[in-house]
Scaffold this motif. Structure first.
Motif, PDB file in Angstrom:
ATOM      1  N   UNK A  71       0.869  -1.175   0.000  1.00  0.00           N
ATOM      2  CA  UNK A  71       0.000   0.000   0.000  1.00  0.00           C
ATOM      3  C   UNK A  71       0.909   1.229   0.000  1.00  0.00           C
ATOM      4  N   UNK A  72       1.592   1.509  -1.122  1.00  0.00           N
ATOM      5  CA  UNK A  72       2.632   2.539  -1.133  1.00  0.00           C
ATOM      6  C   UNK A  72       2.126   3.945  -0.861  1.00  0.00           C
ATOM      7  N   UNK A  73       0.856   4.204  -1.152  1.00  0.00           N
ATOM      8  CA  UNK A  73       0.321   5.532  -0.882  1.00  0.00           C
ATOM      9  C   UNK A  73      -0.064   5.736   0.571  1.00  0.00           C
ATOM     10  N   UNK A  74      -0.241   4.642   1.294  1.00  0.00           N
ATOM     11  CA  UNK A  74      -0.581   4.732   2.707  1.00  0.00           C
ATOM     12  C   UNK A  74      -2.048   4.976   2.986  1.00  0.00           C
ATOM     13  N   UNK A  75      -2.914   4.671   2.035  1.00  0.00           N
ATOM     14  CA  UNK A  75      -4.348   4.868   2.238  1.00  0.00           C
ATOM     15  C   UNK A  75      -4.892   4.025   3.376  1.00  0.00           C
ATOM     16  N   UNK A  76      -6.014   4.487   3.951  1.00  0.00           N
ATOM     17  CA  UNK A  76      -6.669   3.783   5.049  1.00  0.00           C
ATOM     18  C   UNK A  76      -7.861   3.006   4.502  1.00  0.00           C
ATOM     19  N   UNK A  77      -7.899   1.709   4.777  1.00  0.00           N
ATOM     20  CA  UNK A  77      -8.971   0.847   4.286  1.00  0.00           C
ATOM     21  C   UNK A  77      -9.641   0.145   5.455  1.00  0.00           C
ATOM     22  N   UNK A  78     -10.903  -0.194   5.271  1.00  0.00           N
ATOM     23  CA  UNK A  78     -11.653  -0.979   6.253  1.00  0.00           C
ATOM     24  C   UNK A  78     -12.585  -1.890   5.481  1.00  0.00           C
ATOM     25  N   UNK A  79     -13.095  -2.930   6.137  1.00  0.00           N
ATOM     26  CA  UNK A  79     -13.852  -3.925   5.384  1.00  0.00           C
ATOM     27  C   UNK A  79     -15.040  -4.454   6.164  1.00  0.00           C
ATOM     28  N   UNK A  80     -16.025  -4.977   5.416  1.00  0.00           N
ATOM     29  CA  UNK A  80     -17.229  -5.549   6.002  1.00  0.00           C
ATOM     30  C   UNK A  80     -17.779  -6.599   5.046  1.00  0.00           C
ATOM     31  N   UNK A  81     -18.529  -7.543   5.580  1.00  0.00           N
ATOM     32  CA  UNK A  81     -19.153  -8.581   4.783  1.00  0.00           C
ATOM     33  C   UNK A  81     -20.621  -8.254   4.583  1.00  0.00           C
ATOM     34  N   UNK A  82     -21.021  -8.082   3.334  1.00  0.00           N
ATOM     35  CA  UNK A  82     -22.405  -7.742   3.023  1.00  0.00           C
ATOM     36  C   UNK A  82     -22.613  -6.244   2.889  1.00  0.00           C
TER      37      UNK A  82
END
Length: 499
Positions: free
Chosen positions: A312-323
């Motif tokens: 993740x070279x840009x350093x973005x913030x990600x989060x995840x969920x199912x559905x």
């Protein structure tokens, strides 16, 4: 029509008033969450409202554009478990109701979308599934593998039909990364729910992890000033999701020539091409970013299937969920969050829901219109009207023909919303009668006639969707009426048929 009327008489004679779900049910399906609300309302309008006995939700409201429940006059119900497109494909291939996953609990009760019973005990077989993810070569290989025990040998051809047109909308929290309210312009008259504008460059930069802050200069220039501060959190699906396929299939095509600064503190110019690769690819092949129902997001998988770190070279913030519902909840509860789901999970369709962003289309870029497209049903229908089928008697029975032609990852037409797609119905060619005498295909076909008819248009639109363009409807009925390759056609001779 004569066959339908004769079927209705036979069905009435079976005792539709029985308490048994199996005596009342017409057809059963599972799969995509993308169309779950509109499917539930279309099913309840055509047949009896799914409500009633202990342990089940209901009663539930009908669609505003439906004159009443059971407008067919046939009685009975249809059930649909919204479990995700990936699970839908599995259920179709196995024709095994025990393979149905946990249904979505996200749809509000008033839409009756959660009449997806908590178990599958009431399911008398499976007759169809929903998927926003198209059939691919791996799906066809699985369908044809196994000799006499293959799905092809037992159930005949897999029939794939586009059933719904919808946009994949980008909903956002309304707050920046610090919890302060975003400084967003008022909504425009174009039909959007907000004035948040995302150019192609901006959307690609966010999804690739390079535009990481709400005060990024690219966003500031697009939106008349600084929107806010703090991190942008991009929320994505973790499960096998057709919505993810539609989103990634569009961005892989649209972002390939986008460039910009690595992030807000590093001015090195880098590619904003969609970087996250297909999780289902074999490690024996070079992993590439492509439209897929599950991809190697950096927060979900530390390494890809080949054991290489998902950088993740840009350093973005990600989060995840199912559905979809869980994704919307996470976006709602996370400062600075933005994520993707079908338009019925956001304003204006979802009363009290979050606002969505307006997105730049290829037409807007090429014609320098200065405009941004909101995720409306009309804009999605314009996008999918650019996918024009070219079929003949030889190619029409092949599901890959429909898959390859039924996508529009970068529509070039004025007013088109650029992240749009079909949600598909996958069904069997061959069916067998049920123990209760129910001809499930007859009742499912009656519902399909309603789905493609003019009387259902209002139900689609009130849920943020549009009907399939007429040029596709013509191909649908050509296949359904094919005496050899259509449902229950001569090609079913010697086959067991799906239950």
């Amino acid at each position: 029509m004569k066959a339908l009327l004769m079927g209705s008489v036979a069905f009435a004679a079976m005792g539709v008033a029985s308490e048994s779900a199996q005596a009342q049910s017409l057809a059963f399906g599972a799969g995509a969450t993308f169309p779950q609300i509109v499917y539930r309302q279309l099913m309840d309008c055509m047949y009896t409202q799914a409500q009633g006995s202990p342990g089940r939700p209901g009663p539930m409201a009908k669609a505003a554009n439906c004159i009443g429940f059971n407008t067919s006059g046939f009685g009975g119900v249809m059930l649909y478990a919204a479990t995700g497109s990936g699970n839908g494909k599995t259920v179709l291939r196995t024709n095994d109701k025990t393979q149905i996953g946990t249904p979505s609990s996200s749809a509000p009760a008033y839409t009756s979308a959660n009449w997806n019973v908590n178990s599958t005990a009431d399911y008398d077989g499976v007759q169809f599934v929903g998927s926003d993810d198209v059939v691919n070569a791996a799906d066809m290989a699985a369908w044809n593998t196994g000799g006499a025990n293959s799905p092809q040998a037992k159930f005949g051809n897999m029939i794939t039909l586009p059933a719904v047109v919808g946009p994949v909308a980008l909903g956002f929290n309304g707050k920046d990364g610090t919890g302060a309210t975003l400084n967003i312009l008022p909504a425009t008259p174009a039909g959007g729910s907000s004035g948040l504008n995302l150019s192609r460059n901006a959307l690609c930069g966010i999804a690739s992890g390079h535009i990481t802050k709400w005060n990024n200069p690219i966003l500031t220039a697009l939106n008349g000033g600084v929107l806010g501060t703090g991190n942008i959190t991009f929320v994505h699906r973790t499960d096998g999701s057709g919505t993810t396929f539609l989103f990634t299939n569009a961005l892989v095509e649209q972002c390939r020539y986008e460039f910009g600064p690595n992030n807000e503190t590093d001015s090195t110019v880098v590619s904003y091409a969609f970087p996250w690769t297909d999780r289902a690819q074999s490690c024996s092949s070079p992993l590439v970013p492509r439209g897929a129902n599950q991809v190697n997001w950096p927060d979900q998988f530390a390494t890809n299937q080949c054991g290489t770190a998902n950088a993740n070279p840009g350093g973005g913030t990600f989060a995840n969920a199912s559905g979809s519902g869980a994704l919307v909840t996470l976006v709602t509860n996370t400062n600075g969050a933005i994520g993707y789901a079908s338009s019925d999970f956001w304003l204006p369709v979802r009363v009290g829901g979050l606002k969505t962003a307006n997105v730049q289309s290829q037409w807007d870029i090429t014609a320098s219109t200065g405009q941004f497209q909101p995720p409306t049903p009309a804009a999605a229908q314009k996008a999918m009207a650019t996918a024009i089928p070219q079929m003949d008697a030889t190619s029409r029975p092949n599901p890959l023909t429909w898959s390859l032609q039924g996508v529009s990852p970068n529509p070039v037409v004025a007013g088109a919303y650029p992240i749009s797609g079909f949600s598909w119905i996958f069904m069997y060619q061959c069916y067998q009668p049920h123990a209760n005498g129910n001809n499930a295909y007859l009742w499912f076909k009656t519902w399909l006639d309603f789905v493609y008819g003019s009387g259902a248009a209002g139900i689609f639109n009130e849920n943020g969707f549009a009907q399939v363009p007429n040029v596709w409807v013509g191909e649908v009925y050509t296949l359904l009426n094919d005496p050899a390759n259509g449902p229950q056609g001569s090609g079913c001779s010697g086959k067991v048929g799906a239950y």
